[in-house]
Design a protein around this motif. Sequence first.
Motif, PDB file in Angstrom:
ATOM      1  N   ALA A 148       0.831  -1.202   0.000  1.00  0.00           N
ATOM      2  CA  ALA A 148       0.000   0.000   0.000  1.00  0.00           C
ATOM      3  C   ALA A 148       0.868   1.255   0.000  1.00  0.00           C
ATOM      4  N   ALA A 149       1.949   1.236   0.781  1.00  0.00           N
ATOM      5  CA  ALA A 149       2.838   2.402   0.825  1.00  0.00           C
ATOM      6  C   ALA A 149       3.442   2.673  -0.545  1.00  0.00           C
ATOM      7  N   HIS A 150       3.792   1.608  -1.261  1.00  0.00           N
ATOM      8  CA  HIS A 150       4.383   1.779  -2.589  1.00  0.00           C
ATOM      9  C   HIS A 150       3.372   2.368  -3.565  1.00  0.00           C
ATOM     10  N   VAL A 151       2.140   1.881  -3.525  1.00  0.00           N
ATOM     11  CA  VAL A 151       1.110   2.413  -4.419  1.00  0.00           C
ATOM     12  C   VAL A 151       0.927   3.907  -4.191  1.00  0.00           C
ATOM     13  N   LEU A 179      -5.796  -1.741   3.039  1.00  0.00           N
ATOM     14  CA  LEU A 179      -4.942  -0.678   3.568  1.00  0.00           C
ATOM     15  C   LEU A 179      -5.107   0.612   2.753  1.00  0.00           C
ATOM     16  N   LEU A 180      -5.246   0.464   1.443  1.00  0.00           N
ATOM     17  CA  LEU A 180      -5.397   1.636   0.585  1.00  0.00           C
ATOM     18  C   LEU A 180      -6.717   2.361   0.854  1.00  0.00           C
ATOM     19  N   THR A 181      -7.795   1.595   0.945  1.00  0.00           N
ATOM     20  CA  THR A 181      -9.105   2.227   1.143  1.00  0.00           C
ATOM     21  C   THR A 181      -9.210   2.896   2.513  1.00  0.00           C
ATOM     22  N   ASP A 182      -8.407   2.432   3.486  1.00  0.00           N
ATOM     23  CA  ASP A 182      -8.440   3.016   4.829  1.00  0.00           C
ATOM     24  C   ASP A 182      -7.470   4.181   5.003  1.00  0.00           C
ATOM     25  N   ASP A 183      -6.613   4.405   4.002  1.00  0.00           N
ATOM     26  CA  ASP A 183      -5.570   5.426   4.133  1.00  0.00           C
ATOM     27  C   ASP A 183      -5.992   6.707   3.414  1.00  0.00           C
ATOM     28  N   PRO A 184      -6.147   7.818   4.141  1.00  0.00           N
ATOM     29  CA  PRO A 184      -6.557   9.075   3.491  1.00  0.00           C
ATOM     30  C   PRO A 184      -5.529   9.597   2.496  1.00  0.00           C
ATOM     31  N   ALA A 185      -4.293   9.088   2.570  1.00  0.00           N
ATOM     32  CA  ALA A 185      -3.268   9.534   1.623  1.00  0.00           C
ATOM     33  C   ALA A 185      -3.478   8.939   0.237  1.00  0.00           C
ATOM     34  N   PHE A 186      -4.290   7.874   0.160  1.00  0.00           N
ATOM     35  CA  PHE A 186      -4.584   7.282  -1.151  1.00  0.00           C
ATOM     36  C   PHE A 186      -5.688   8.095  -1.815  1.00  0.00           C
ATOM     37  N   GLU A 187      -5.366   8.728  -2.903  1.00  0.00           N
ATOM     38  CA  GLU A 187      -6.300   9.609  -3.578  1.00  0.00           C
ATOM     39  C   GLU A 187      -6.773   8.980  -4.881  1.00  0.00           C
TER      40      GLU A 187
END
Length: 382
Positions: A148-151, A179-187
């Motif tokens: 997720a961090a890499h994406v 992890l992506l859907t829960d992370d506000p940094a994923f736009e």
Amino acid sequence: MADIMVRQWGLAVLKVRLDLSRKIPAVTSELIAYPDGTERQFWSRADPLADFGLASGTTPPTHLELPRALAAAVDDSLHGELRGQASLWLRLVPPYGYLGAVPWEDLVPLIGVPLLRVPDRLPIPVDFGNTWSTVLAVSAPPGAVWGAAHVIRHLQALRRNLTVPLQVDVFADAHTHGLLTDDPAFEAGPDVRLHQPDHAIPAHEERSGVRSRQDHQVQAARRPFPSANLIWADWMISGLGGRAVRALHLATPGALDGIRPVLRFSTNPGRSGRTPWAVGTDDDVCQLADVLGASLVTFSSPPAHHSDLAIRMLADWIGQSRPGPTLYSSMAGDPTGDVLASAEAFLAAPHDALPVPQHPSLFGYIQPEAAHPSLTDQWLPA
């Protein structure tokens, strides 16, 4: 074909081969350039296998390195007789075993110019349009957070570096997807689509003609795990809905199957937790890239992972054999993702005179005709 391109473009090239004809096997290298349009060998040398971290048998190495004496010889030439060269090209002469996984890019900080690898195929002229469209596929081990961090970092870096419109389709395993859907940094947005991992198996069943649970069980009994790469491929093809993309980006662990490097995929992207792993070979990746229409193939090696050797070898094998560009990137060596993104930006807009990528975390096979205009623009007499 690689030697023809070297002569055609008059490249300064470090030509390397594995010499097993000697009483003690060695790696021979020669530095060749065309200062006046005529081929000239500046030097040749032989370095013991052990200086690269290699053994004379078939046992996979645990640590590869660039010999200091060889690096010093290249450095001396690039700051001496070849001062003013815009780039140095690496020509690995098959068969060369594990030499493709040697960190040749460690030369970059020494020589101060881009180090690019010469592919062994001519380019295919294709007009891809203006939008930089890419598939980003991530299959991380259970509980891993690097996927997720890499994406997130890669998307942010692409948005910072690209000079053309962006369209990304993300295909990630269930844990990474969560992890992506829960992370506000994923736009997510118009330029980014996150595909549902529980669509993977149904897409594979539909494309493979599996109509019932019984059919699926029969198919699984015949081929227990190798169909995982087909599951991921069918998921991507179905998710794209017939659209072609310009790039295929893969971020997965790697392994050696004997001496052959492979990627490791979850057999069920829609299930979190431990599931069996299947492998994807260089042939699988090339076929997938062809089906998706992807000219560029990129690999990101997971941080602090023992599979880096396999990822490097796989990127090297594919780079040698495909007409389109191939890039390898180390997540640990490029924590912000900007190095890889700048390399993609260079390939996405070759007429924008962007810098040719050069960094110890990156290596790439790029056609000389793609890099030559920018190298010429950047060249300054010394």
